[in-house]
Enzyme design. Structure first.
Site, mmCIF file in Angstrom:
data_model
loop_
_atom_site.group_PDB
_atom_site.id
_atom_site.type_symbol
_atom_site.label_atom_id
_atom_site.label_comp_id
_atom_site.label_asym_id
_atom_site.label_seq_id
_atom_site.Cartn_x
_atom_site.Cartn_y
_atom_site.Cartn_z
ATOM 1 N N ARG A 151 -1.048 -19.223 0.092
ATOM 2 C CA ARG A 151 -2.339 -18.958 0.727
ATOM 3 C C ARG A 151 -3.399 -18.590 -0.301
ATOM 4 O O ARG A 151 -4.492 -19.146 -0.327
ATOM 5 C CB ARG A 151 -2.192 -17.821 1.743
ATOM 6 C CG ARG A 151 -1.297 -18.127 2.941
ATOM 7 C CD ARG A 151 -1.244 -16.912 3.860
ATOM 8 N NE ARG A 151 -0.417 -17.138 5.027
ATOM 9 C CZ ARG A 151 0.864 -16.827 5.105
ATOM 10 N NH1 ARG A 151 1.465 -16.294 4.052
ATOM 11 N NH2 ARG A 151 1.553 -17.045 6.203
ATOM 12 N N ASP A 256 -4.956 -6.904 -12.551
ATOM 13 C CA ASP A 256 -5.102 -5.988 -11.418
ATOM 14 C C ASP A 256 -3.796 -5.265 -11.130
ATOM 15 O O ASP A 256 -3.779 -4.279 -10.399
ATOM 16 C CB ASP A 256 -5.537 -6.767 -10.173
ATOM 17 C CG ASP A 256 -5.763 -5.859 -8.958
ATOM 18 O OD1 ASP A 256 -6.484 -4.853 -9.110
ATOM 19 O OD2 ASP A 256 -5.226 -6.160 -7.880
ATOM 20 N N GLU A 261 2.918 1.303 -12.323
ATOM 21 C CA GLU A 261 1.625 1.731 -11.797
ATOM 22 C C GLU A 261 1.711 3.177 -11.320
ATOM 23 O O GLU A 261 2.651 3.534 -10.617
ATOM 24 C CB GLU A 261 1.209 0.816 -10.640
ATOM 25 C CG GLU A 261 0.991 -0.622 -11.083
ATOM 26 C CD GLU A 261 0.586 -1.563 -9.955
ATOM 27 O OE1 GLU A 261 0.639 -1.137 -8.779
ATOM 28 O OE2 GLU A 261 0.214 -2.709 -10.234
ATOM 29 N N HIS A 279 -5.066 -2.179 -9.022
ATOM 30 C CA HIS A 279 -4.429 -2.820 -7.857
ATOM 31 C C HIS A 279 -5.388 -2.860 -6.669
ATOM 32 O O HIS A 279 -5.094 -2.362 -5.583
ATOM 33 C CB HIS A 279 -3.145 -2.089 -7.487
ATOM 34 C CG HIS A 279 -2.128 -2.999 -6.841
ATOM 35 N ND1 HIS A 279 -0.784 -2.895 -7.078
ATOM 36 C CD2 HIS A 279 -2.268 -4.032 -5.965
ATOM 37 C CE1 HIS A 279 -0.128 -3.805 -6.377
ATOM 38 N NE2 HIS A 279 -1.015 -4.512 -5.695
ATOM 39 N N GLN A 280 -6.528 -3.529 -6.889
ATOM 40 C CA GLN A 280 -7.620 -3.547 -5.929
ATOM 41 C C GLN A 280 -7.676 -4.812 -5.086
ATOM 42 O O GLN A 280 -8.644 -5.013 -4.360
ATOM 43 C CB GLN A 280 -8.960 -3.418 -6.684
ATOM 44 C CG GLN A 280 -9.183 -2.094 -7.366
ATOM 45 C CD GLN A 280 -9.496 -0.980 -6.389
ATOM 46 O OE1 GLN A 280 -8.629 -0.215 -6.014
ATOM 47 N NE2 GLN A 280 -10.732 -0.916 -5.964
ATOM 48 N N ALA A 282 -6.586 -6.068 -2.296
ATOM 49 C CA ALA A 282 -6.889 -6.024 -0.856
ATOM 50 C C ALA A 282 -7.899 -4.940 -0.508
ATOM 51 O O ALA A 282 -8.142 -4.690 0.674
ATOM 52 C CB ALA A 282 -5.599 -5.798 -0.067
#
Length: 525
Positions: A151, A256, A261, A279-280, A282
């Site tokens: 997707r 990202d 993390e 980790h942005q 979404a």
């Protein structure tokens, strides 16, 4: 519809809350302890969560009326799917909610990296006016290599084409005609690394994809290449990436996600040619609205007795039937996991044969379990029991089913997975309540498919077992169990080693170089 109790235990967008309020009595209670959640969930019909709440077996077992667990996001790692399924609880998620947000972040990072926007901003804020140091490149006319055409990968490709970029991709599970219809050329990973000016990763993290971009691939890249990862930490070997960036072997990286993390002490963050975000992918207003409203509407459908999309599990059989076929669902999924890890090429054709009395049962759930096993390791967004047949169809995978009552294994399952240049067949059954593989590619074996397995195809020669054992022993790799199957002395054979941990690529290379070894692969089940 009788008003239901809906418990929301993580922050959810108000639009989603309003949708749920129209369907039931909504309670928003965030920051609950385990004991508090166990108390509140007792009479809840729906539990709506994001990533903060852990819907463990303990929590699920405490529920008395729960019908739906709705995860407002893609992953369901914080939900015990098996425990929910056993209690007949439907688990929902929103796999499409963040596709556009991630694709747009990727483009923001690509433009920021190639035009040095973060570095130039920092310089400007220091009171400098340094126009020469931050000269960039155009993306127009450049080649973008997309690893993974799911997707998100397809959303990225569309935007790249709008920018006038040429798009190439690596995805061994997308048919060539599908890629061609998107205007995309399919390449191997190494060819993609040689060809591309920009490389972006959009695949799940599995044993097969871990460190898929390592020193070998970095050495193939152009000096001006920029690599980007908005998918999963661990796809890139960060040590190799650091070494390449430190000497300007490639132009830059935009990350990202990281292997650990938060990435405290990560040397990559000390380099001027690395930009990053925490980790942005979404983290947009639209993605949060979408995730919440999608699961809210789906949960209401289920409460009304209607069918819903994005169901992660599918408990559709009476409990006595489910209990009877559940072991074979586990068997089928493990067969799929084994097959996809042994196959190196695109899956074209799948054959499933139900043996013994299993041939008289309703086997749809068994088939779907196998498809979930063979497809889930290769797709970023989760494959579930509902969408697995659709995913297979979209990839032009042909599926045939058959039955055979008389056979030597009793109630058993046989699968054959075919690709362009390879074929895997497995027969398995249930012995004393446990899954057992009885035959692989025609070789008789007796293997419990669990943990780390090393599968070696070789020519039957004296001393082969000993040579393999000595080699692994030299590298401190313990063999818990070993199975060898052959059809005739001196012919082709198969060796399956149950090892204590995954064998490194270096050692696997040495195994492959041994005399009489045809192939050697690690499989994690």
């Amino acid at each position: 519809m009788i008003m239901s109790k809906i418990l929301i235990t993580d922050a959810l967008h108000e639009n989603a809350v309003d949708i749920l309020k129209a369907a039931g009595d909504v309670e928003v209670a965030t920051g609950l302890s385990v004991e508090e959640l166990k108390e509140k969930i007792k009479d809840a019909d729906v539990l709506v969560i994001r990533s903060g709440t852990k819907a463990t077996k303990e929590i699920i077992d405490a529920s008395e009326n729960l019908k739906v667990i709705a995860r407002a996001g893609v992953g369901v790692d914080n939900v015990d799917i098996n425990a929910a399924t056993e209690k007949g609880i439907i688990v929902l998620n929103a796999p499409d909610a963040s596709s556009i947000s991630v694709a747009e972040l990727l483009f923001g990072m690509m433009l920021s990296a190639v035009r040095n926007i973060p570095q130039a901003t920092a310089s400007l804020k220091r009171g400098e006016w340094d126009r020469k140091s931050f000269k960039g490149l155009e993306v127009y006319g450049k080649t973008l290599g997309v690893v993974g055409l799911g997707r998100i990968g397809q959303q990225v490709a569309k935007r790249a084409q709008a920018f006038g970029m040429q798009v190439v991709a690596y995805d061994p599970y997308i048919p060539e005609d599908v890629a061609n219809s998107l205007g995309i050329e399919l390449l191997s990973v190494n060819d993609l690394c040689q060809t591309s000016d920009f490389i972006t990763l959009h695949v799940p993290l599995t044993p097969k994809t871990k460190h898929m971009i390592a020193k070998e691939q970095l050495d193939l890249m152009k000096p001006n290449t920029i690599i980007m990862n908005c998918a999963r930490g661990g796809l890139i070997d960060e040590e190799a990436l650091y070494n390449a960036l430190k000497v300007n072997q490639i132009r830059g990286a935009a990350l990202d996600v990281f292997e650990q993390e938060p990435p405290k002490g990560n040397p990559l963050l000390e380099l001027d040619n690395v930009i990053g975000t925490p980790h942005q992918g979404a983290s947009t207003e639209e993605a949060q609205i979408s995730a919440g409203t999608i699961v809210a509407r789906q949960a209401i459908k289920i409460l009304k007795g209607e069918s819903a999309e994005n169901v992660v599990n599918l408990p559709m059989l009476p409990s006595e039937k489910m209990n009877k076929i559940k072991p074979y669902m586990i068997l089928a999924e493990k067969m799929g996991l084994m097959a996809i890890q042994l196959l190196d090429h695109t899956i074209d054709n799948i054959e499933i044969t139900y043996l013994g009395e299993l041939a008289t049962e309703k086997t749809e759930m068994i088939k779907r379990s196998f498809l979930r096993g063979i497809l889930s390791p290769i797709l970023l967004a989760g494959v579930n029991l509902v969408n697995a047949p659709v995913v297979a169809k979209n990839r032009n995978i042909k599926i045939s089913e058959g039955t055979m009552k008389e056979n030597q294994y009793g109630n058993a399952l046989k699968i054959v997975a075919k690709g362009n240049n390879d074929e895997i067949s497995i027969i398995g059954n249930i012995v004393d309540g446990e899954v057992v593989f009885r035959k692989i590619n025609g070789y008789d074996i007796d293997v419990k498919p669990e943990g780390d397995l090393c599968v070696i195809r070789h020519i039957d020669r004296p001393g082969m077992v000993g040579k393999v054992g000595v080699l692994l022993g030299e590298y401190g790799i313990n063999i818990a169990k070993m199975q060898v199957g052959r059809k005739e002395p001196g012919g082709h054979s198969i060796m399956i080693l149950d090892v204590d941990h995954t064998i490194s690529e270096d050692v696997m290379s040495k195994l492959k170089e041994m005399d009489n070894v045809r192939t050697a692969k690690m499989v994690t089940l």
